[in-house]
Scaffold this motif. Structure first.
Motif, PDB file in Angstrom:
ATOM      1  N   ALA A 277      -9.489   0.341  -6.546  1.00 35.57           N
ATOM      2  CA  ALA A 277      -8.397   1.261  -6.205  1.00 35.57           C
ATOM      3  C   ALA A 277      -7.141   0.944  -7.004  1.00 35.57           C
ATOM      4  CB  ALA A 277      -8.099   1.180  -4.706  1.00 35.57           C
ATOM      5  N   ALA A 278      -6.818  -0.345  -7.124  1.00 42.93           N
ATOM      6  CA  ALA A 278      -5.625  -0.744  -7.889  1.00 42.93           C
ATOM      7  C   ALA A 278      -5.770  -0.346  -9.352  1.00 42.93           C
ATOM      8  CB  ALA A 278      -5.407  -2.251  -7.754  1.00 42.93           C
ATOM      9  N   SER A 279      -6.958  -0.566  -9.914  1.00 40.50           N
ATOM     10  CA  SER A 279      -7.191  -0.227 -11.316  1.00 40.50           C
ATOM     11  C   SER A 279      -7.081   1.278 -11.559  1.00 40.50           C
ATOM     12  CB  SER A 279      -8.586  -0.721 -11.728  1.00 40.50           C
ATOM     13  OG  SER A 279      -8.900  -0.317 -13.048  1.00 40.50           O
ATOM     14  N   LEU A 280      -7.654   2.065 -10.669  1.00 43.21           N
ATOM     15  CA  LEU A 280      -7.593   3.524 -10.826  1.00 43.21           C
ATOM     16  C   LEU A 280      -6.163   4.042 -10.699  1.00 43.21           C
ATOM     17  CD1 LEU A 280     -10.806   4.603  -8.840  1.00 43.21           C
ATOM     18  CD2 LEU A 280     -10.514   4.354 -11.326  1.00 43.21           C
ATOM     19  N   LYS A 281      -5.369   3.378  -9.859  1.00 39.61           N
ATOM     20  CA  LYS A 281      -3.965   3.792  -9.712  1.00 39.61           C
ATOM     21  C   LYS A 281      -3.169   3.431 -10.966  1.00 39.61           C
ATOM     22  CE  LYS A 281      -3.892   3.559  -4.664  1.00 39.61           C
ATOM     23  NZ  LYS A 281      -3.884   5.031  -4.514  1.00 39.61           N
ATOM     24  N   VAL A 282      -3.477   2.303 -11.575  1.00 41.52           N
ATOM     25  CA  VAL A 282      -2.823   1.934 -12.838  1.00 41.52           C
ATOM     26  C   VAL A 282      -3.150   2.977 -13.902  1.00 41.52           C
ATOM     27  CG1 VAL A 282      -2.817   0.260 -14.732  1.00 41.52           C
ATOM     28  CG2 VAL A 282      -2.723  -0.539 -12.365  1.00 41.52           C
ATOM     29  N   GLN A 283      -4.424   3.365 -13.968  1.00 41.63           N
ATOM     30  CA  GLN A 283      -4.840   4.384 -14.936  1.00 41.63           C
ATOM     31  C   GLN A 283      -4.139   5.713 -14.681  1.00 41.63           C
ATOM     32  OE1 GLN A 283      -9.173   4.684 -15.159  1.00 41.63           O
ATOM     33  NE2 GLN A 283      -9.353   2.500 -14.697  1.00 41.63           N
ATOM     34  N   ALA A 284      -3.825   5.970 -13.397  1.00 46.39           N
ATOM     35  CA  ALA A 284      -3.158   7.226 -13.041  1.00 46.39           C
ATOM     36  C   ALA A 284      -1.655   7.177 -13.297  1.00 46.39           C
ATOM     37  CB  ALA A 284      -3.416   7.561 -11.580  1.00 46.39           C
ATOM     38  N   GLY A 285      -1.138   6.009 -13.694  1.00 44.62           N
ATOM     39  CA  GLY A 285       0.270   5.899 -14.065  1.00 44.62           C
ATOM     40  C   GLY A 285       1.211   5.431 -12.983  1.00 44.62           C
ATOM     41  N   TYR A 286       0.682   4.822 -11.916  1.00 46.88           N
ATOM     42  CA  TYR A 286       1.568   4.307 -10.863  1.00 46.88           C
ATOM     43  C   TYR A 286       2.415   3.161 -11.413  1.00 46.88           C
ATOM     44  CZ  TYR A 286      -0.602   6.874  -6.989  1.00 46.88           C
ATOM     45  OH  TYR A 286      -1.035   7.853  -6.138  1.00 46.88           O
ATOM     46  N   PRO A 287       3.734   3.158 -11.194  1.00 45.77           N
ATOM     47  CA  PRO A 287       4.586   2.047 -11.626  1.00 45.77           C
ATOM     48  C   PRO A 287       4.200   0.759 -10.887  1.00 45.77           C
ATOM     49  CG  PRO A 287       5.892   3.974 -11.050  1.00 45.77           C
ATOM     50  CD  PRO A 287       4.510   4.243 -10.557  1.00 45.77           C
ATOM     51  N   PRO A 288       4.355  -0.398 -11.517  1.00 46.73           N
ATOM     52  CA  PRO A 288       3.950  -1.672 -10.902  1.00 46.73           C
ATOM     53  C   PRO A 288       4.577  -1.927  -9.536  1.00 46.73           C
ATOM     54  CG  PRO A 288       4.386  -1.990 -13.225  1.00 46.73           C
ATOM     55  CD  PRO A 288       4.803  -0.590 -12.904  1.00 46.73           C
ATOM     56  N   LYS A 289       5.870  -1.615  -9.382  1.00 53.03           N
ATOM     57  CA  LYS A 289       6.544  -1.864  -8.109  1.00 53.03           C
ATOM     58  C   LYS A 289       5.968  -0.983  -7.012  1.00 53.03           C
ATOM     59  CE  LYS A 289       9.692  -3.504  -5.331  1.00 53.03           C
ATOM     60  NZ  LYS A 289       9.594  -4.890  -4.823  1.00 53.03           N
ATOM     61  N   MET A 290       5.727   0.274  -7.319  1.00 50.30           N
ATOM     62  CA  MET A 290       5.145   1.180  -6.334  1.00 50.30           C
ATOM     63  C   MET A 290       3.728   0.742  -5.976  1.00 50.30           C
ATOM     64  SD  MET A 290       4.437   5.299  -6.623  1.00 50.30           S
ATOM     65  CE  MET A 290       6.190   5.652  -6.869  1.00 50.30           C
ATOM     66  N   LEU A 291       2.961   0.317  -6.972  1.00 47.39           N
ATOM     67  CA  LEU A 291       1.592  -0.139  -6.718  1.00 47.39           C
ATOM     68  C   LEU A 291       1.591  -1.369  -5.816  1.00 47.39           C
ATOM     69  CD1 LEU A 291      -1.419   0.126  -7.318  1.00 47.39           C
ATOM     70  CD2 LEU A 291      -1.069  -1.274  -9.356  1.00 47.39           C
ATOM     71  N   GLN A 292       2.537  -2.264  -6.051  1.00 52.09           N
ATOM     72  CA  GLN A 292       2.655  -3.461  -5.212  1.00 52.09           C
ATOM     73  C   GLN A 292       2.898  -3.091  -3.761  1.00 52.09           C
ATOM     74  OE1 GLN A 292       6.044  -5.959  -6.169  1.00 52.09           O
ATOM     75  NE2 GLN A 292       4.966  -7.792  -5.524  1.00 52.09           N
ATOM     76  N   GLU A 293       3.768  -2.116  -3.534  1.00 49.06           N
ATOM     77  CA  GLU A 293       4.068  -1.688  -2.166  1.00 49.06           C
ATOM     78  C   GLU A 293       2.863  -0.996  -1.523  1.00 49.06           C
ATOM     79  OE1 GLU A 293       7.480   0.766  -2.614  1.00 49.06           O
ATOM     80  OE2 GLU A 293       8.857  -0.902  -2.992  1.00 49.06           O
ATOM     81  N   ILE A 294       2.171  -0.183  -2.291  1.00 53.50           N
ATOM     82  CA  ILE A 294       1.009   0.529  -1.767  1.00 53.50           C
ATOM     83  C   ILE A 294      -0.091  -0.449  -1.365  1.00 53.50           C
ATOM     84  CG2 ILE A 294      -0.905   2.048  -2.399  1.00 53.50           C
ATOM     85  CD1 ILE A 294       1.090   3.617  -4.137  1.00 53.50           C
ATOM     86  N   MET A 295      -0.313  -1.471  -2.179  1.00 50.05           N
ATOM     87  CA  MET A 295      -1.375  -2.429  -1.925  1.00 50.05           C
ATOM     88  C   MET A 295      -1.005  -3.444  -0.848  1.00 50.05           C
ATOM     89  SD  MET A 295      -3.691  -1.257  -3.895  1.00 50.05           S
ATOM     90  CE  MET A 295      -4.952  -2.532  -3.820  1.00 50.05           C
ATOM     91  N   GLY A 296       0.269  -3.510  -0.489  1.00 48.68           N
ATOM     92  CA  GLY A 296       0.698  -4.434   0.550  1.00 48.68           C
ATOM     93  C   GLY A 296       0.779  -5.869   0.092  1.00 48.68           C
ATOM     94  N   HIS A 297       1.193  -6.062  -1.169  1.00 46.80           N
ATOM     95  CA  HIS A 297       1.328  -7.421  -1.717  1.00 46.80           C
ATOM     96  C   HIS A 297       2.715  -7.978  -1.413  1.00 46.80           C
ATOM     97  CE1 HIS A 297      -2.012  -6.579  -4.872  1.00 46.80           C
ATOM     98  NE2 HIS A 297      -2.512  -6.978  -3.715  1.00 46.80           N
TER      99      HIS A 297
END
Length: 319
Positions: free
Chosen positions: A299-319
């Motif tokens: 899921a994290a990899s697919l979101k990176v490919q979709a262009g999610y910014p690192p900070k937003m991805l961190q919040e989504i993943m709950g890190h």
């Protein structure tokens, strides 16, 4: 003061509390060294009452663990298991004052050679060190002898990341769990978060999931608690997945779990892995190294490919 007593030498001094302490040595030079050291500790404000460090590690550590109100039930269970299996057999009756860096180094080598893996060894040392840190903070010992221990390295595992097509093939092979696998692979929810998901946690209009709960397996008992980070978060849901979820929750009550076994009870990881995941993995031709938790990495990899910014991805993943 140092005085001779038969074939030995006794060193005496008065501590900051006014009480006398003493210790007997075979050699005068050792008595002088010890007395000088105690005076230096008092001058530096680093003195501790020797009587407070005579408590056995087992008694102190178990009391410390019982006082930890910040631990999740699963973490508390894991700490108790590490204590009983790997720590207390060696250190239960040893006074805090007698625990040394050398002794701890020998213990680490002993449990490693005894078959405990690098991860288990490091976790055991972490719990041991945390208890000793607390003993320092409460004035029972001056320093933590576990600091700087050489620990076995954990070999990094290469994650297996699925493509969109592979993820859908895996889901197709999961039968009635198809939607559940798609949810894990596209949202990145942890197992305990996904299994605790209720209808009311999903906002289909906004295509969002509110993650505020998680199930955990504590010694074979399912316990409801908060997510791993203790923080609630909001996770976006792809449009196609939101439509499938809407169909799946049709007719359910707001407090009903979205994903359960046939009789409505909570999904258990070991049972689901054996009955659903492993057969689906074989049918989809996915690598045998691919684990359930790798759906989260996918899921994290697919979101990176979709262009999610690192900070937003961190919040989504709950890190």
């Amino acid at each position: 003061m140092i005085e001779r007593r038969g074939d030995s030498w006794r060193a005496r001094y008065h501590g900051p509390d006014g009480r006398e302490r003493n210790k007997t040595f075979r050699r005068k030079v050792d008595a002088e060294r010890w007395l000088s050291q105690q005076r230096s500790f008092m001058a530096q404000g680093d003195w501790t009452d020797p009587a407070r460090s005579r408590i056995a590690f087992g008694e102190y550590a178990l009391g410390w663990l019982d006082s930890r109100t910040d631990l999740k039930p699963k973490t508390r269970h894991q700490y108790h298991s590490l204590m009983s299996l790997h720590i207390l057999p060696t250190w239960r009756t040893v006074p805090l004052a007698k625990i040394t860096f050398e002794g701890l180094s020998q213990w680490v080598a002993q449990i490693s050679l005894g078959g405990l893996g690098p991860s288990g060894t490091r976790q055991s040392v972490f719990v041991m060190s945390a208890a000793l840190d607390h003993a320092v903070r409460t004035g029972r010992i001056r320093s933590n002898p576990a600091r700087g221990l050489g620990l076995p390295r954990i070999q990094r595992r290469d994650y297996v990341i699925l493509t969109h097509a592979q993820l859908r093939d895996l889901a197709a092979g999961a039968g009635s769990s198809r939607l559940f696998i798609l949810l894990l692979g596209y949202t990145g929810l942890r197992w305990g978060e996904a299994t605790a998901l209720r209808v009311c946690d999903i906002n289909l209009d906004r295509r969002r999931i509110d993650v505020s709960r998680a199930f955990s397996d504590v010694g074979g008992r399912i316990v409801l608690g908060t997510p791993k980070s203790h923080q609630s978060r909001t996770v976006p849901v792809p449009g196609f997945l939101a439509r499938e979820i809407a169909a799946a929750v049709q007719g359910k009550h707001t407090d009903d779990l979205v994903f359960t076994v046939t009789n409505g009870s909570v999904l258990r990881l070991s049972n689901w892995r054996r009955a659903v995941f492993l057969p689906a993995r074989i049918q989809a031709g996915v690598s045998t190294r691919f684990r359930i938790h790798d759906l989260r990495h996918t899921a994290a990899s697919l979101k990176v490919q979709a262009g999610y910014p690192p900070k937003m991805l961190q919040e989504i993943m709950g890190h």
